[in-house]
Design a protein around this motif. Sequence first.
Motif, short mmCIF file in Angstrom:
data_model
loop_
_atom_site.label_atom_id
_atom_site.label_comp_id
_atom_site.label_asym_id
_atom_site.label_seq_id
_atom_site.Cartn_x
_atom_site.Cartn_y
_atom_site.Cartn_z
N SER A 1 0.82 -1.22 0.00
CA SER A 1 0.00 0.00 0.00
C SER A 1 0.85 1.27 0.00
N ARG A 2 2.13 1.15 0.35
CA ARG A 2 2.98 2.34 0.32
C ARG A 2 3.14 2.88 -1.11
N ARG A 3 3.02 2.00 -2.13
CA ARG A 3 3.09 2.49 -3.52
C ARG A 3 1.91 3.42 -3.80
N TYR A 4 0.78 3.09 -3.24
CA TYR A 4 -0.41 3.93 -3.38
C TYR A 4 -0.18 5.29 -2.74
N LEU A 5 0.42 5.29 -1.54
CA LEU A 5 0.70 6.54 -0.85
C LEU A 5 1.71 7.39 -1.62
N GLN A 6 2.77 6.76 -2.11
CA GLN A 6 3.79 7.50 -2.87
C GLN A 6 3.19 8.19 -4.08
N THR A 7 2.35 7.47 -4.79
CA THR A 7 1.75 8.04 -6.00
C THR A 7 0.81 9.18 -5.67
N LEU A 8 0.01 9.02 -4.63
CA LEU A 8 -0.93 10.08 -4.28
C LEU A 8 -0.22 11.36 -3.86
N VAL A 9 0.88 11.23 -3.15
CA VAL A 9 1.60 12.43 -2.72
C VAL A 9 2.08 13.22 -3.94
N ILE A 10 2.63 12.51 -4.93
CA ILE A 10 3.09 13.19 -6.15
C ILE A 10 1.91 13.79 -6.91
N MET A 11 0.83 13.02 -7.03
CA MET A 11 -0.36 13.52 -7.71
C MET A 11 -0.88 14.79 -7.08
N HIS A 12 -0.98 14.78 -5.76
CA HIS A 12 -1.57 15.91 -5.08
C HIS A 12 -0.68 17.15 -5.15
N ALA A 13 0.63 16.95 -5.07
CA ALA A 13 1.55 18.07 -5.22
C ALA A 13 1.39 18.70 -6.61
N CYS A 14 1.30 17.84 -7.62
CA CYS A 14 1.10 18.33 -8.99
C CYS A 14 -0.25 19.04 -9.12
N ASN A 15 -1.28 18.45 -8.52
CA ASN A 15 -2.61 19.03 -8.60
C ASN A 15 -2.66 20.41 -7.95
N LEU A 16 -2.03 20.53 -6.79
CA LEU A 16 -2.02 21.81 -6.10
C LEU A 16 -1.33 22.88 -6.95
N PHE A 17 -0.19 22.54 -7.53
CA PHE A 17 0.55 23.49 -8.35
C PHE A 17 -0.26 23.89 -9.59
N LEU A 18 -0.82 22.90 -10.29
CA LEU A 18 -1.58 23.19 -11.50
C LEU A 18 -2.82 24.02 -11.21
N ASN A 19 -3.48 23.71 -10.10
CA ASN A 19 -4.67 24.50 -9.76
C ASN A 19 -4.30 25.96 -9.48
N TRP A 20 -3.22 26.15 -8.76
CA TRP A 20 -2.77 27.53 -8.47
C TRP A 20 -2.45 28.27 -9.77
N VAL A 21 -1.81 27.56 -10.70
CA VAL A 21 -1.44 28.18 -11.97
C VAL A 21 -2.66 28.47 -12.82
N LEU A 22 -3.54 27.50 -12.95
CA LEU A 22 -4.66 27.62 -13.89
C LEU A 22 -5.83 28.43 -13.34
N PHE B 1 -5.63 31.05 -11.21
CA PHE B 1 -5.32 32.47 -11.12
C PHE B 1 -4.48 32.99 -12.29
N GLY B 2 -4.01 32.10 -13.18
CA GLY B 2 -3.31 32.54 -14.37
C GLY B 2 -1.87 32.95 -14.17
N HIS B 3 -1.07 32.09 -13.55
CA HIS B 3 0.35 32.36 -13.35
C HIS B 3 1.18 31.80 -14.51
N PHE B 4 2.43 32.26 -14.62
CA PHE B 4 3.39 31.77 -15.62
C PHE B 4 2.87 31.92 -17.05
N GLY B 5 2.12 32.95 -17.29
CA GLY B 5 1.64 33.22 -18.64
C GLY B 5 0.38 32.48 -19.03
N PHE B 6 -0.14 31.60 -18.18
CA PHE B 6 -1.39 30.90 -18.48
C PHE B 6 -2.58 31.82 -18.21
N PRO B 7 -3.66 31.66 -18.95
CA PRO B 7 -4.86 32.47 -18.68
C PRO B 7 -5.50 32.07 -17.36
#
Length: 360
Positions: free
Chosen positions: A156-177, A179-185
Amino acid sequence: MLNRIRIRTILALALPIIGGMASQNVLNLVDTALVGYLGAPSLAAVGMGSFANFMAVAFIMGLSAGVQAIAARRLGEGRRDQTASGLNAGLLIALLVAVPWSLILIFFADRLYPFLIDDPEVVAIGVPYFRARLAGMLAIGMNFAFRGFWNGIGQSRRYLQTLVIMHACNLFLNWVLIFGHFGFPALGAVGAGIGTTISTFLGTAIYIVLARRHARGTGVLRQIADRATMASMLRLSIPAGMQSFFFATGMTVFFWIIGRIGTVELAASNVLVQLLLVAILPGVGFGLAAASLVGQALGIVLLVEGAGRAHPNTSHALGAKLFGQHGIGGELGRGEYGAEADPRAKLRREEHVVHPEGSK
């Protein structure tokens, strides 16, 4: 009776599951906070759209239970090369169901979403968000199939590892998309849906890489599911999927009722429900851990019963080893698979010597 080894085994399985689910809820709360800056209509639209999407994918989420049951049973039987048979079937079912179902819902989203709430501003925001989330249905189904596989084989630790990476990516993309950072609308609420979908597909890719690295020899992504395995998957997954569907439907109806009261009330309910879901995480985590151990135990029972018909002395020794002083978790929780240390492997070698014509 619980002993130290069993407790350690249960915790080793349950804690990563609880941690992964906790990270999901933390992410939901962060998403809620980010969308909250856009105002009550956006927050209400995201809350309603999230649970509508939950209801749409609930049946596919049931694949996790089927994959977990089959993987745990195969592991208990010592059939390592067939451990991933349920996963392969689950991935195929996800592909066959999610693609047409998501396309249908995306096409009719502008007609379906207004049934949930009649506020024109919320509908205008919620429909594109709902469509963005539906686009990730295939990845959601595959991710739940992988989750069942990792839990079933005790990793089950593989599940945890993947979710942590997914959520970090999700948080960053949501912040970017959002509010429109880094040139994105600045896409607002729909940006949150797009970010979530992209991170979900990223999670699928990570699961595939992990499976090739840490599940070699299990048949993962190398075997075509046969008819019997597909039938078993459906038999095991449909009840779990229906359970998830009714839960999701109940939550969606709850949001529908609150939406009749007002948009602000619906936005507030979204926040409160996200907080409430955190409370159920320990129970879900220990339940999934118990399901894995039960499946492995059933596999061992079938192995011992089959051996008993051939040569009782060996089967009695094996039963004492697996169910005796160490408990079921003492042997199954050791290492990745523990092929040579596993007494089941010894039994299968002895079966081959005594009855070569009947060996599998």
